[in-house]
Design an enzyme around this catalytic site. Structure first.
Site, PDB file in Angstrom:
ATOM      1  N   CYS A 180       0.822  -1.216   0.000  1.00 22.24           N
ATOM      2  CA  CYS A 180       0.000   0.000   0.000  1.00 22.24           C
ATOM      3  C   CYS A 180       0.856   1.267   0.000  1.00 22.24           C
ATOM      4  O   CYS A 180       1.644   1.489   0.929  1.00 22.24           O
ATOM      5  CB  CYS A 180      -0.917   0.005   1.217  1.00 22.24           C
ATOM      6  SG  CYS A 180      -1.925   1.505   1.369  1.00 22.24           S
ATOM      7  N   TYR A 190      -5.466   5.561 -10.279  1.00 18.42           N
ATOM      8  CA  TYR A 190      -6.741   4.913  -9.978  1.00 18.42           C
ATOM      9  C   TYR A 190      -7.866   5.528 -10.810  1.00 18.42           C
ATOM     10  O   TYR A 190      -8.754   4.822 -11.310  1.00 18.42           O
ATOM     11  CB  TYR A 190      -7.040   5.032  -8.481  1.00 18.42           C
ATOM     12  CG  TYR A 190      -5.960   4.442  -7.610  1.00 18.42           C
ATOM     13  CD1 TYR A 190      -5.940   3.084  -7.308  1.00 18.42           C
ATOM     14  CD2 TYR A 190      -4.932   5.239  -7.099  1.00 18.42           C
ATOM     15  CE1 TYR A 190      -4.941   2.533  -6.516  1.00 18.42           C
ATOM     16  CE2 TYR A 190      -3.928   4.703  -6.320  1.00 18.42           C
ATOM     17  CZ  TYR A 190      -3.937   3.347  -6.028  1.00 18.42           C
ATOM     18  OH  TYR A 190      -2.925   2.807  -5.257  1.00 18.42           O
TER      19      TYR A 190
END
Length: 323
Positions: A64, A193
């Site tokens: 992450c 994203y």
């Protein structure tokens, strides 16, 4: 923690499905999930959470980028013996992040799943089970899962135990750092994203253009300064770098942002290597975690660039010492 380590069973997507449905809204492109736990740690405790050695624990994931920032700041400030840290497993199914042997057990609560930390804080919690999580041993609950605040607090509230000479968010630069962070978040950190999950071709193309332009502007900014705000690393560098280190291996192949790799930028690429030489950045990076299966939120109904993953020599000399 219990004496015998507790581990979750293997990832089981056949039974539990992919992580996301019911937790993350991807109905209209990419909608950044909510991060509702937003407690703040302060040096004087006025927030309700006083900075104290041994009180707080970080739950992170190697994969992450938002969690990596937290590990970087903790190391830069020298807080390894002040705020403890552990990692969840690299993979997850519909149950969310879990503790498995590959990355070790939960050393604080003996949880098998990170969801247990959320449930302990808010029973029946229905939202995104994200990392980083800042856990408070005193209250037995989550202080924050709001990643922008966690690094700011680690960088400012623990000077009594950390390195006070490392000033990642100095007061005289905060307005400029905040402005730059907002720009980087909107156009670079969140860009891959948005490009990947864009619901329409027009949105996909728009987000591509935004991210490419932002990278070009940042490259120009770094032509005559060593770091984003001058000659010292700040919070702004910590925010940008995890996206750069993932760009050629993960983000560009996933999203089809640009035919131009990071290694083709004359200033961004040496800048990224300059930061990589610092142990806090290098030691929090596991390049193997960037080679992941295609995420489920990628919209295959748009025409996108076909970009192959590209490895690079991150240990090559950066040549920026004169700036």
């Amino acid at each position: 923690m219990t004496e015998t380590p507790v581990f979750a069973g293997p990832v089981d997507r056949e039974t539990y499905g992919e992580y996301g449905p019911g937790r993350i809204d991807t109905s209209n492109g990419w909608n950044r999930p909510r991060y509702p736990f937003q407690g703040r740690v302060t040096a004087d405790g006025s927030s309700g959470f006083r900075a104290e050695p041994g009180r707080y624990h970080l739950y992170l994931a190697w994969v992450c980028p938002w969690a990596q920032r937290t590990a970087i700041v903790r190391a830069l400030k020298g807080l390894q013996d002040v705020v403890t840290l552990s990692y969840v497993d690299d993979e997850r199914d519909g149950r969310g992040w879990a503790f498995r042997e590959r990355r070790g057990p939960d050393p604080v609560n003996g949880f098998a799943f990170l969801q247990e930390a959320y449930e302990a804080t808010e029973p029946g919690f229905p939202g995104h089970l994200s990392v980083p999580v800042l856990w408070d041993r005193v209250t037995g609950s989550i202080v924050s899962n709001h990643f922008p605040d966690i690094t700011l607090d680690l960088g400012t509230a623990f000077d009594a135990w950390g390195d006070p000479d490392v000033r990642l968010y100095p007061e005289e630069l905060r307005a400029e750092i905040d402005e730059l962070n907002a720009y980087v978040y909107d156009n670079v950190n969140n860009g891959p994203y948005q490009v990947a999950a864009a619901a329409t071709q027009a949105d996909h193309d728009l987000w591509r253009e935004r991210m490419v332009l932002a990278l070009e502007r940042l490259d120009t900014r770094l032509a005559e300064r060593r770091y984003l705000l001058g000659d010292a690393v700040t919070e702004a560098d910590v925010r940008l770098w995890p996206t750069l280190v993932r760009f050629d291996l993960l983000y560009n192949p996933m999203s089809g942002v640009s035919e131009r790799p990071l290694t083709d930028y004359p200033h961004l690429w040496p800048y990224a290597r300059d930061l990589y030489r610092i142990p806090a950045f290098r030691d929090s990076t596991d390049f193997s975690t960037f080679r992941v299966p295609r995420p489920g939120f990628v919209n295959d109904d748009v025409k996108r660039l076909d970009i192959a993953p590209r490895a690079a020599d991150w240990a090559a000399p950066h040549g920026r010492g004169h700036l």
